[in-house]
Scaffold this active site. Structure first.
Site, PDB file in Angstrom:
ATOM      1  N   ARG A 166     -37.002 -43.385  30.706  1.00  0.00           N
ATOM      2  CA  ARG A 166     -36.871 -42.025  31.254  1.00  0.00           C
ATOM      3  C   ARG A 166     -38.138 -41.213  31.055  1.00  0.00           C
ATOM      4  O   ARG A 166     -38.357 -40.226  31.763  1.00  0.00           O
ATOM      5  CB  ARG A 166     -35.637 -41.321  30.664  1.00  0.00           C
ATOM      6  CG  ARG A 166     -34.325 -41.844  31.250  1.00  0.00           C
ATOM      7  CD  ARG A 166     -33.126 -41.077  30.699  1.00  0.00           C
ATOM      8  NE  ARG A 166     -32.957 -41.249  29.284  1.00  0.00           N
ATOM      9  CZ  ARG A 166     -32.283 -42.247  28.697  1.00  0.00           C
ATOM     10  NH1 ARG A 166     -31.685 -43.151  29.433  1.00  0.00           N
ATOM     11  NH2 ARG A 166     -32.195 -42.332  27.384  1.00  0.00           N
ATOM     12  N   GLU A 218     -30.832 -47.182  13.860  1.00  0.00           N
ATOM     13  CA  GLU A 218     -29.689 -46.989  12.962  1.00  0.00           C
ATOM     14  C   GLU A 218     -29.232 -48.337  12.396  1.00  0.00           C
ATOM     15  O   GLU A 218     -28.995 -48.488  11.205  1.00  0.00           O
ATOM     16  CB  GLU A 218     -28.564 -46.320  13.755  1.00  0.00           C
ATOM     17  CG  GLU A 218     -27.544 -45.632  12.897  1.00  0.00           C
ATOM     18  CD  GLU A 218     -26.501 -44.944  13.759  1.00  0.00           C
ATOM     19  OE1 GLU A 218     -26.724 -44.783  14.975  1.00  0.00           O
ATOM     20  OE2 GLU A 218     -25.458 -44.574  13.209  1.00  0.00           O
TER      21      GLU A 218
HETATM   22  P1  AMP Z   1     -35.089 -41.274  18.729  1.00  0.00           P
HETATM   23  O1  AMP Z   1     -35.995 -42.455  18.502  1.00  0.00           O
HETATM   24  O2  AMP Z   1     -33.884 -41.282  17.830  1.00  0.00           O
HETATM   25  O3  AMP Z   1     -35.851 -39.971  18.672  1.00  0.00           O
HETATM   26  O4  AMP Z   1     -34.482 -41.431  20.183  1.00  0.00           O
HETATM   27  C1  AMP Z   1     -35.203 -41.058  21.304  1.00  0.00           C
HETATM   28  C2  AMP Z   1     -35.024 -42.013  22.456  1.00  0.00           C
HETATM   29  O5  AMP Z   1     -33.663 -42.401  22.613  1.00  0.00           O
HETATM   30  C3  AMP Z   1     -35.442 -41.343  23.741  1.00  0.00           C
HETATM   31  O6  AMP Z   1     -36.190 -42.276  24.503  1.00  0.00           O
HETATM   32  C4  AMP Z   1     -34.152 -40.946  24.418  1.00  0.00           C
HETATM   33  O7  AMP Z   1     -34.195 -41.244  25.801  1.00  0.00           O
HETATM   34  C5  AMP Z   1     -33.059 -41.764  23.728  1.00  0.00           C
HETATM   35  N1  AMP Z   1     -31.950 -40.919  23.185  1.00  0.00           N
HETATM   36  C6  AMP Z   1     -31.626 -40.799  21.886  1.00  0.00           C
HETATM   37  N2  AMP Z   1     -30.572 -39.983  21.710  1.00  0.00           N
HETATM   38  C7  AMP Z   1     -30.220 -39.558  22.945  1.00  0.00           C
HETATM   39  C8  AMP Z   1     -29.209 -38.654  23.450  1.00  0.00           C
HETATM   40  N3  AMP Z   1     -28.329 -38.030  22.636  1.00  0.00           N
HETATM   41  N4  AMP Z   1     -29.166 -38.430  24.778  1.00  0.00           N
HETATM   42  C9  AMP Z   1     -30.044 -39.040  25.609  1.00  0.00           C
HETATM   43  N5  AMP Z   1     -31.012 -39.894  25.210  1.00  0.00           N
HETATM   44  C10 AMP Z   1     -31.104 -40.163  23.894  1.00  0.00           C
END
Ligand code: AMP
Length: 176
Positions: free
Chosen positions: A63, A100
């Site tokens: 995305r 996680e």
């Molecule tokens: P993080 O590594 O935990 O910061 O997760 C970020 C990545 O996971 C991004 O590329 C987002 O597209 C996806 N992502 C994580 N949580 C969500 C959420 N609640 N809604 C949409 N996309 C998410």
């Protein structure tokens, strides 16, 4: 109709328990499909970065490619993809990061950046910060010193921002 930040926030659809129970998934496609909203999002992010001499926008699969490539065009910069393992065809640098449960990895072509580049890394959303940390580490492998990080959406309650290198300016258009 004049678009406001409140309109943008209202246009992002929340999907409970996707892709698994307990996750409130922010579906940005409902914002991007509206032409006035999409134009507003691009112009707001562009205006934040247009005077910084950005030479490359690095977008994170998948995305992050949507606004990332549009921003590259608007900022007269090149676009560089960061992808999941095994997708890029030439020589790559790889960076693993913890999820996680278990771990994942991101890759970038070794000839995609130079140390003189001024890099804007873009992803659609900041959650826990694991993905963006891996992307910043990948960009650092080239000796790049001028790095900016942008998100369309930031989930403030997950405090992902606190995990990002303090020398890297971080800015998000909307927050939940
Ligand atoms: P993080 O590594 O935990 O910061 O997760 C970020 C990545 O996971 C991004 O590329 C987002 O597209 C996806 N992502 C994580 N949580 C969500 C959420 N609640 N809604 C949409 N996309 C998410």
């Amino acid at each position: 109709m004049t678009v406001t930040i409140a309109d943008v926030k209202n246009s992002v659809r929340n999907i409970p328990d996707f892709p698994k129970e307990g996750i409130q998934f922010k579906d940005v496609s409902t914002a991007f499909k509206e032409k006035k909203i999409f134009k507003f999002i691009v112009s707001e992010i562009k205006s934040h970065y247009e005077d910084l001499g950005i030479t490359k926008v690095v977008g994170i699969e998948s995305r992050g490619f949507i606004l990332g490539s549009t921003l590259a065009g608007e900022l007269h910069a090149g676009f560089v993809p960061v992808r999941k393992p095994g997708k890029l065809p030439a020589e790559t640098f790889a960076q693993s990061y913890d999820l996680e449960y278990g771990s994942d990895s991101l890759e970038i072509h070794t000839d995609s950046l130079d140390k003189e580049d001024v890099v804007l890394i873009h992803d659609d959303l900041l959650a826990t910060g694991g993905t963006i940390n891996a992307a910043v580490n990948l960009v650092r492998k080239f000796g790049v010193t001028k790095i900016y990080v942008n998100f369309f959406v930031e989930l403030d309650f997950l405090k992902g921002r606190e995990r990002i290198d303090k020398n890297v300016p971080v800015w998000s258009l909307i927050h939940y």
